[in-house]
Design a protein around this motif. Structure first.
Motif: not given
Length: 95
Positions: A40, A54, A37, A56, A34, A3
């Motif tokens: 990762k 993650t 995204f 949301k 943010v 992120v």
């Protein structure tokens, strides 16, 4: 966690000690916006042992989730630490 964020402000620091497992945590909290995204980039240990993911959630969803999970001993400890920070973040956003 994949992120990219812009830090708006530091909310605070929570230092807690769990006597049963002899663990001291120092948690730094920031209010962030943010940007996006992405993928990762987790270590093998993070993937295999911590099962990081993650979520949301809206403010209301997060509050409900902490309150729901607070019916266990660990959930109560986590909610007691996290909910005041979440409420403070909401206050800052609403100013």
């Amino acid at each position: 966690m994949g992120v990219k964020v812009d830090v708006i402000c530091k909310i605070g620091v929570v230092s807690d000690y769990y006597n049963l497992i002899h663990r001291h945590n120092i948690n730094n909290y920031f209010l962030c916006k943010v940007e996006f995204f992405g993928e990762k980039d987790l270590t093998e240990d993070e993937r295999n042992n911590f099962h990081l993911s993650t979520l949301k959630l809206s403010y209301e969803e997060a509050v409900r989730e902490y309150e729901y999970r607070s019916n266990t001993r660990l959930g109560k400890i986590i909610a007691n630490r996290e909910l005041p920070v979440l409420h403070r973040a909401k206050e800052i956003i609403d100013i």
